[in-house]
Scaffold this motif. Sequence first.
Motif, short mmCIF file in Angstrom:
data_model
loop_
_atom_site.label_atom_id
_atom_site.label_comp_id
_atom_site.label_asym_id
_atom_site.label_seq_id
_atom_site.Cartn_x
_atom_site.Cartn_y
_atom_site.Cartn_z
N PHE A 74 0.84 -1.20 0.00
CA PHE A 74 0.00 0.00 0.00
C PHE A 74 0.88 1.25 0.00
O PHE A 74 1.87 1.30 0.72
CB PHE A 74 -0.91 0.03 1.24
N PRO A 75 0.48 2.29 -0.76
CA PRO A 75 1.28 3.53 -0.74
C PRO A 75 1.17 4.24 0.61
O PRO A 75 2.09 4.92 1.04
CB PRO A 75 0.68 4.38 -1.86
N TYR A 76 0.04 4.08 1.28
CA TYR A 76 -0.15 4.60 2.64
C TYR A 76 -1.26 3.79 3.30
O TYR A 76 -2.11 3.21 2.64
CB TYR A 76 -0.48 6.10 2.65
N ARG A 77 -1.22 3.78 4.64
CA ARG A 77 -2.19 3.01 5.40
C ARG A 77 -2.30 3.63 6.78
O ARG A 77 -1.30 4.04 7.36
CB ARG A 77 -1.71 1.56 5.51
N PHE A 78 -3.51 3.68 7.33
CA PHE A 78 -3.76 4.21 8.67
C PHE A 78 -4.03 3.06 9.62
O PHE A 78 -4.62 2.06 9.23
CB PHE A 78 -4.94 5.19 8.65
N TYR A 79 -3.64 3.23 10.87
CA TYR A 79 -3.78 2.19 11.88
C TYR A 79 -4.49 2.74 13.09
O TYR A 79 -4.32 3.91 13.44
CB TYR A 79 -2.41 1.66 12.31
N ARG A 80 -5.26 1.86 13.75
CA ARG A 80 -5.82 2.20 15.06
C ARG A 80 -5.94 0.91 15.86
O ARG A 80 -6.02 -0.19 15.30
CB ARG A 80 -7.15 2.92 14.95
N VAL A 81 -5.91 1.05 17.17
CA VAL A 81 -6.10 -0.10 18.07
C VAL A 81 -7.27 0.22 18.97
O VAL A 81 -7.39 1.33 19.50
CB VAL A 81 -4.81 -0.42 18.86
N LEU A 82 -8.19 -0.75 19.10
CA LEU A 82 -9.40 -0.58 19.90
C LEU A 82 -9.48 -1.68 20.96
O LEU A 82 -9.06 -2.82 20.72
CB LEU A 82 -10.65 -0.66 19.01
N SER A 83 -10.05 -1.34 22.09
CA SER A 83 -10.28 -2.30 23.14
C SER A 83 -11.51 -3.15 22.81
O SER A 83 -12.49 -2.65 22.26
CB SER A 83 -10.50 -1.56 24.46
N LEU A 84 -11.46 -4.44 23.11
CA LEU A 84 -12.58 -5.35 22.91
C LEU A 84 -13.09 -5.82 24.28
O LEU A 84 -12.33 -5.86 25.24
CB LEU A 84 -12.16 -6.56 22.08
#
Length: 85
Positions: A74-84
């Motif tokens: 991918f030329p760019y990608r965003f990340y996030r982490v969430l609590s389950l």
Amino acid sequence: AITFDLATEFSPPTAELFSTVNTPALNFKLRLFGSAGQNFVVQVSTNLVGWTDVFMGSFVTNSTSFTDENSSTFPYRFYRVLSLP
């Protein structure tokens, strides 16, 4: 007046950039911080609207790392982490 008390067992997990180089030889890495026993999901997006789960886990200790082995496609990608739950 109505009052609500909200109590959570865990604080939301956090992420720290572990590697900033994104080349075919080096994959994108994040170090994740949370509480032992806390469940979490790492999600990715290319547009900040649609999100896809790429990793789900549970903290054994207060930190763990995540490597996106597909980041170089991918030329760019965003990340996030969430609590389950």
